[in-house]
Enzyme design. Structure first.
Site, PDB file in Angstrom:
ATOM      1  N   CYS A 101       0.831  -1.211   0.000  1.00  0.00           N
ATOM      2  CA  CYS A 101       0.000   0.000   0.000  1.00  0.00           C
ATOM      3  C   CYS A 101       0.861   1.255   0.000  1.00  0.00           C
ATOM      4  O   CYS A 101       1.341   1.686   1.057  1.00  0.00           O
ATOM      5  CB  CYS A 101      -0.927  -0.021   1.203  1.00  0.00           C
ATOM      6  SG  CYS A 101      -1.914   1.480   1.334  1.00  0.00           S
ATOM      7  N   CYS A 114      -0.502   4.119   2.127  1.00  0.00           N
ATOM      8  CA  CYS A 114      -0.327   3.977   3.577  1.00  0.00           C
ATOM      9  C   CYS A 114       1.124   4.245   3.971  1.00  0.00           C
ATOM     10  O   CYS A 114       1.383   4.879   4.987  1.00  0.00           O
ATOM     11  CB  CYS A 114      -0.679   2.562   4.036  1.00  0.00           C
ATOM     12  SG  CYS A 114      -2.114   1.847   3.274  1.00  0.00           S
ATOM     13  N   ASP A 115       2.056   3.741   3.194  1.00  0.00           N
ATOM     14  CA  ASP A 115       3.449   3.698   3.647  1.00  0.00           C
ATOM     15  C   ASP A 115       4.409   4.591   2.865  1.00  0.00           C
ATOM     16  O   ASP A 115       5.576   4.734   3.255  1.00  0.00           O
ATOM     17  CB  ASP A 115       3.961   2.249   3.573  1.00  0.00           C
ATOM     18  CG  ASP A 115       3.128   1.323   4.451  1.00  0.00           C
ATOM     19  OD1 ASP A 115       2.635   1.804   5.487  1.00  0.00           O
ATOM     20  OD2 ASP A 115       2.962   0.155   4.091  1.00  0.00           O
TER      21      ASP A 115
END
Ligand code: NDP
Length: 330
Positions: free
Chosen positions: A156, A159-160
């Site tokens: 992701c 997200c990261d």
């Protein structure tokens, strides 16, 4: 992230236990909180079906890990995935949908009313069930990839990606997701390798164009990943090119974007799926092989997999449910 835990096979005694321990009965139970689940909740709530929706382990579904959604009708300026999911959620609660934390860990569809175990502790029964459990990101299956999950390996970018500002990363895959993630990361990172196993991208023309015109994305066609390398965290990857030669790249992050697996495991003893696990529905409807159990969104759609098609089938599932309940006088 897995939406559901795998199911233990039910035996006769556990069947009886599930029946006697059912703690709540609802008219319409919806499992999953992506565009399909929330749309089903909006329609079911407006039809007075008093829907109860369990959000699953990833409230809001896959779109909460997406950046800008530019192709959902009604948002001329685009919208972020998380905002759109919040909009859908508040639209459903406005009409009285009961949205709850919790995820299904087991089902018992051996007899009506159908039963679902929530969080391994509470059985809930329902006159009709809408499965909208979506799909989960795939990984390559390399031991080294597993070793560095959370330490440089991610599925992701949204997200990261933040953790890799001004660093070098790689994205694996040649579809729209991989191209979207590569584009997003290119805005944060100094360089992005896009590792593609074929000699072409499967992504839409628009995404191909975007990737090709981003100067800090380098596409490595006909390369497969042999190993992710590192110490405490990822520091590189060993690839193999079409000539069988090893190619080593230095990277700080390794993002996997190679497709998804439908979250259908716990339903498989009762609900027909195809050989890749997608729930089979009667064409033109959301009906499964069990009367009163309907499926919508990515868990039953291997072709389109768009937020708008998921929302469309969510609407269909609620309408199919309404008709089923009316016909069966529930
Ligand atoms: P896809 O199934 O479309 O693409 C998966 C990619 O990963 C393919 O290039 C495939 O290669 C590659 N791949 C699969 N397994 C491996 C492996 N073991 N090693 C290396 N590469 C591998 O999945 P996506 O998630 O990209 O897209 C799913 C759907 O969602 C599509 O319909 C897409 O159009 C849609 N989507 C739309 C977006 C948008 O409109 N903004 C954004 C994201 C997705 P190969 O081609 O060789 O099979």
């Amino acid at each position: 992230m897995d939406f559901f835990k795998p199911m233990d096979n039910l035996n006769e005694s556990s069947d009886k236990k599930s029946v006697s321990n059912t703690q709540e009965h609802v008219k319409c139970l919806i499992l999953g909180s992506g565009p399909a689940g929330y749309t089903a909740a909006i329609y079911a709530a407006r039809a007075n079906l008093a829907p109860v929706l369990y959000e699953g382990l990833q409230p809001g579904g896959q779109l909460t890990t997406t950046t800008e959604v530019e192709n959902f009708p009604g948002y001329p300026q685009g919208v972020t995935g998380p905002v759109m999911m919040e909009d859908l959620k508040s639209q459903s609660t406005r009409f009285g949908a009961d949205i709850r934390f919790g995820y299904a860990t087991k089902v018992d569809f051996s007899a009506t009313p159908y039963k679902v175990l929530i969080d391994d502790e509470k059985w809930i029964s329902a006159d009709a069930i809408i499965i909208a459990t979506g799909a989960t990101a795939n990984y390559l299956g390399l031991p080294s990839e597993e070793k560095y999950k959370g330490f440089g390996v991610s599925a992701c970018a949204t997200c990261d990606g933040f953790f890799y500002r001004k660093k070098v990363v790689a994205v694996v895959g040649g579809g729209d997701t991989a191209c979207e993630e590569a584009s997003y990361l290119a805005g944060l990172c100094s360089k992005v390798y896009l590792i593609v196993r074929k000699n072409y991208l499967r992504a839409s023309k628009a995404m191909q164009h975007r990737v090709a015109n981003t100067s800090n994305i380098e596409i490595l066609f006909e390369h497969v990943t042999k190993e992710v390398t590192g110490d405490q965290v990822v520091t590189g990857a060993t690839l193999v090119n079409s000539k069988g030669e090893e190619v080593k790249i230095n990277i700080d992050g390794f993002f996997v974007a190679i497709g998804h697996t439908p979250n259908s495991d716990i339903f498989k003893p009762y609900i027909n799926t195809d050989d890749t696990g997608y729930i089979q529905t009667v064409p033109g409807t959301t009906k499964t092989n069990l009367p009163g159990v309907f499926a919508c969104g990515d868990v039953q759609d291997k072709n389109y997999r768009q937020a708008i098609t998921a929302a469309g089938t969510g609407c269909m599932a609620a309408l199919d449910t309404e008709r089923y309940l009316a016909e069966s006088h529930r």
